[in-house]
Design a protein around this motif. Structure first.
Motif, PDB file in Angstrom:
ATOM      1  N   LYS A  74      38.788  72.647  96.384  1.00 24.21           N
ATOM      2  CA  LYS A  74      39.378  73.941  96.721  1.00 24.21           C
ATOM      3  C   LYS A  74      40.892  73.859  96.600  1.00 24.21           C
ATOM      4  N   LEU A  75      41.494  74.949  96.128  1.00 27.76           N
ATOM      5  CA  LEU A  75      42.920  74.944  95.838  1.00 27.76           C
ATOM      6  C   LEU A  75      43.590  76.169  96.433  1.00 27.76           C
ATOM      7  N   GLN A  76      44.728  75.916  97.095  1.00 28.92           N
ATOM      8  CA  GLN A  76      45.621  76.976  97.525  1.00 28.92           C
ATOM      9  C   GLN A  76      47.009  76.697  96.967  1.00 28.92           C
ATOM     10  N   ILE A  77      47.717  77.758  96.618  1.00 27.44           N
ATOM     11  CA  ILE A  77      49.104  77.654  96.173  1.00 27.44           C
ATOM     12  C   ILE A  77      49.953  78.501  97.100  1.00 27.44           C
TER      13      ILE A  77
ATOM     14  N   ALA B 282      57.312  84.819  96.864  1.00 33.13           N
ATOM     15  CA  ALA B 282      56.508  86.038  96.892  1.00 33.13           C
ATOM     16  C   ALA B 282      56.477  86.783  95.558  1.00 33.13           C
ATOM     17  N   SER B 283      57.607  86.856  94.865  1.00 28.07           N
ATOM     18  CA  SER B 283      57.649  87.679  93.657  1.00 28.07           C
ATOM     19  C   SER B 283      56.865  87.092  92.493  1.00 28.07           C
ATOM     20  N   ILE B 284      56.581  85.787  92.532  1.00 27.33           N
ATOM     21  CA  ILE B 284      55.796  85.203  91.440  1.00 27.33           C
ATOM     22  C   ILE B 284      54.342  84.948  91.837  1.00 27.33           C
ATOM     23  N   ALA B 285      54.000  85.138  93.121  1.00 23.34           N
ATOM     24  CA  ALA B 285      52.641  84.855  93.578  1.00 23.34           C
ATOM     25  C   ALA B 285      51.574  85.666  92.839  1.00 23.34           C
ATOM     26  N   PRO B 286      51.753  86.981  92.621  1.00 21.42           N
ATOM     27  CA  PRO B 286      50.710  87.722  91.898  1.00 21.42           C
ATOM     28  C   PRO B 286      50.489  87.208  90.477  1.00 21.42           C
ATOM     29  N   HIS B 287      51.560  86.789  89.827  1.00 20.66           N
ATOM     30  CA  HIS B 287      51.437  86.291  88.455  1.00 20.66           C
ATOM     31  C   HIS B 287      50.676  84.965  88.429  1.00 20.66           C
ATOM     32  N   LEU B 288      50.953  84.099  89.402  1.00 13.61           N
ATOM     33  CA  LEU B 288      50.219  82.834  89.464  1.00 13.61           C
ATOM     34  C   LEU B 288      48.751  83.079  89.807  1.00 13.61           C
TER      35      LEU B 288
ATOM     36  N   GLU C 291      33.499  71.855  99.291  1.00 12.99           N
ATOM     37  CA  GLU C 291      34.181  71.390 100.496  1.00 12.99           C
ATOM     38  C   GLU C 291      34.243  69.867 100.535  1.00 12.99           C
ATOM     39  N   THR C 292      33.215  69.205 100.006  1.00 13.22           N
ATOM     40  CA  THR C 292      33.164  67.745 100.072  1.00 13.22           C
ATOM     41  C   THR C 292      34.152  67.088  99.117  1.00 13.22           C
ATOM     42  N   ARG C 293      34.718  67.847  98.182  1.00 12.22           N
ATOM     43  CA  ARG C 293      35.698  67.304  97.236  1.00 12.22           C
ATOM     44  C   ARG C 293      37.130  67.574  97.656  1.00 12.22           C
ATOM     45  N   GLY C 294      37.305  68.148  98.826  1.00 12.40           N
ATOM     46  CA  GLY C 294      38.625  68.234  99.411  1.00 12.40           C
ATOM     47  C   GLY C 294      39.394  69.491  99.079  1.00 12.40           C
ATOM     48  N   ARG C 295      40.326  69.821  99.992  1.00 11.74           N
ATOM     49  CA  ARG C 295      41.190  70.990  99.844  1.00 11.74           C
ATOM     50  C   ARG C 295      42.621  70.531  99.570  1.00 11.74           C
ATOM     51  N   VAL C 296      43.236  71.168  98.601  1.00  6.18           N
ATOM     52  CA  VAL C 296      44.624  70.876  98.246  1.00  6.18           C
ATOM     53  C   VAL C 296      45.470  72.120  98.448  1.00  6.18           C
ATOM     54  N   LEU C 297      46.625  71.938  99.084  1.00  5.25           N
ATOM     55  CA  LEU C 297      47.633  72.988  99.156  1.00  5.25           C
ATOM     56  C   LEU C 297      48.819  72.559  98.312  1.00  5.25           C
ATOM     57  N   VAL C 298      49.157  73.346  97.315  1.00  3.38           N
ATOM     58  CA  VAL C 298      50.305  73.089  96.449  1.00  3.38           C
ATOM     59  C   VAL C 298      51.430  74.030  96.854  1.00  3.38           C
ATOM     60  N   ILE C 299      52.516  73.466  97.366  1.00  2.00           N
ATOM     61  CA  ILE C 299      53.705  74.242  97.728  1.00  2.00           C
ATOM     62  C   ILE C 299      54.710  73.998  96.620  1.00  2.00           C
TER      63      ILE C 299
ATOM     64  N   ALA D  84      49.301  82.331  98.040  1.00  2.00           N
ATOM     65  CA  ALA D  84      50.019  82.971  99.129  1.00  2.00           C
ATOM     66  C   ALA D  84      51.489  83.119  98.752  1.00  2.00           C
ATOM     67  N   GLY D  85      52.034  84.311  98.908  1.00  2.00           N
ATOM     68  CA  GLY D  85      53.441  84.558  98.645  1.00  2.00           C
ATOM     69  C   GLY D  85      54.265  84.367  99.905  1.00  2.00           C
TER      70      GLY D  85
END
Length: 320
Positions: free
Chosen positions: A63-66, A70-76, A31-39, A86-87
């Protein structure tokens, strides 16, 4: 002397040792190294999301979120098990639908840094989504400026790349409201689009072009090229000339955007994240060039070189 007449400062290992990155202490957790959201990503180009997301982790984000189509989310999710994926609803062209802004804003508000743009191919939808998200989210607040008046908090900081840049000339207000908290990473063609001019004009005086856009949009600009310029809204400028021709390869810009986002999440300032990100990206290419050859290494191979390049700088030795 006016800032716009001051020459750019060379980005070197010595310079970066004088502006060390924030380092987590031994008792800190992810948590101390930050959260990134990649859209990022689309059905035609899912790899843009993958490369930039790995770049954020290799730069040290915790921490990382992408968020992707939707159709490519499971593959990633399978390709990058370290991330929450998240799709989102798709456009007919396989991009992320513009109406995803409301759902993304809630997710992004819990992150330190948001990267938008790599691999997003439906330009109209990307432009609308980017403006909507920048409008919905509160600007980040920096308590170092005035702890009494400006407590820590607010929204995330941003890295805008590729398709996310396309609407900034027509409607700059959404990005301007986040003044000082955004890094953009255009190449010369994208910079020409931001200025509404021919690419030749940008290439004739890239420093002037970068200063004009940085001042107008109130962003840090990393104008990519054989010499990459980093410019702040007040006109201060740095130049990195130490890269290799092999960096001019498909996906290379996605990796750079991810590295900058990861450094921002760790607590680097926008200008520091851009300067360090450009240097580390270039040094990763140099390491591969020496080991593999000047041409033919892949953008994904850059990513594994980033931690070693950072460690070499921290230890005060030249990158191998």
């Amino acid at each position: 002397m006016p800032v716009d007449r001051i020459e750019e400062i060379a980005v070197t290992a010595e310079l970066l040792r004088g502006m060390p990155l924030p380092q987590p202490d031994g008792d800190g957790d992810k948590e101390t190294r930050g959260r990134v959201l990649v859209i990022a990503g689309s059905v035609p180009v899912p790899g843009g999301a993958l490369l930039s997301a790995i770049g954020a982790l290799r730069a040290g984000a915790g921490k990382l979120q992408i968020a992707t189509a939707a159709s490519i989310a499971p593959h990633l999710g399978l390709a990058l098990p370290e991330a929450l994926v998240a799709g989102l609803p798709e456009t007919a062209e396989g991009g992320i639908a513009a109406e995803s802004g409301e759902a993304l804003a809630e997710r992004a508000s819990r992150c330190d840094t948001v990267l938008i743009g790599p691999g997003m191919m439906d330009e109209a939808a990307v432009v609308e989504l980017t403006a909507d998200l920048l409008t919905r989210l509160d600007p980040a607040r920096d308590p170092a400026q005035d702890p009494a008046l400006c407590p820590a908090g607010g929204g995330p900081r941003f890295v805008l790349d590729a398709g996310a840049l396309a609407g900034l000339r027509r409607d700059p207000a959404p990005v301007q409201r986040h003044a000082g908290n955004v890094v953009i990473t255009p190449h010369a063609g994208e910079m020409a689009g931001l200025l509404g001019c021919a690419r030749d004009r940008v290439e004739a005086d890239p420093l002037a072009a970068a200063r004009q856009v940085a001042a107008h949009l109130q962003v840090v600009v990393a104008l990519k090229g054989s010499c990459t310029r980093i410019v702040t809204p007040d006109g201060r400028a740095w130049a990195y000339r130490g890269g290799t021709v092999g960096l001019a390869t498909s996906g290379s810009g996605d990796t750079l955007a991810g590295i900058v986002a990861g450094l921002l999440a760790r607590g680097a300032s926008p200008e520091q994240a851009a300067i360090w990100g450009v240097y580390l990206h270039g040094e990763a290419g140099n390491r591969l060039s020496r080991r593999i050859g000047p041409l033919g290494f892949l953008a994904r191979e850059l990513l594994a070189e980033i931690p070693a390049a950072m460690a070499a700088l921290a230890e005060g030795v030249e990158s191998d």
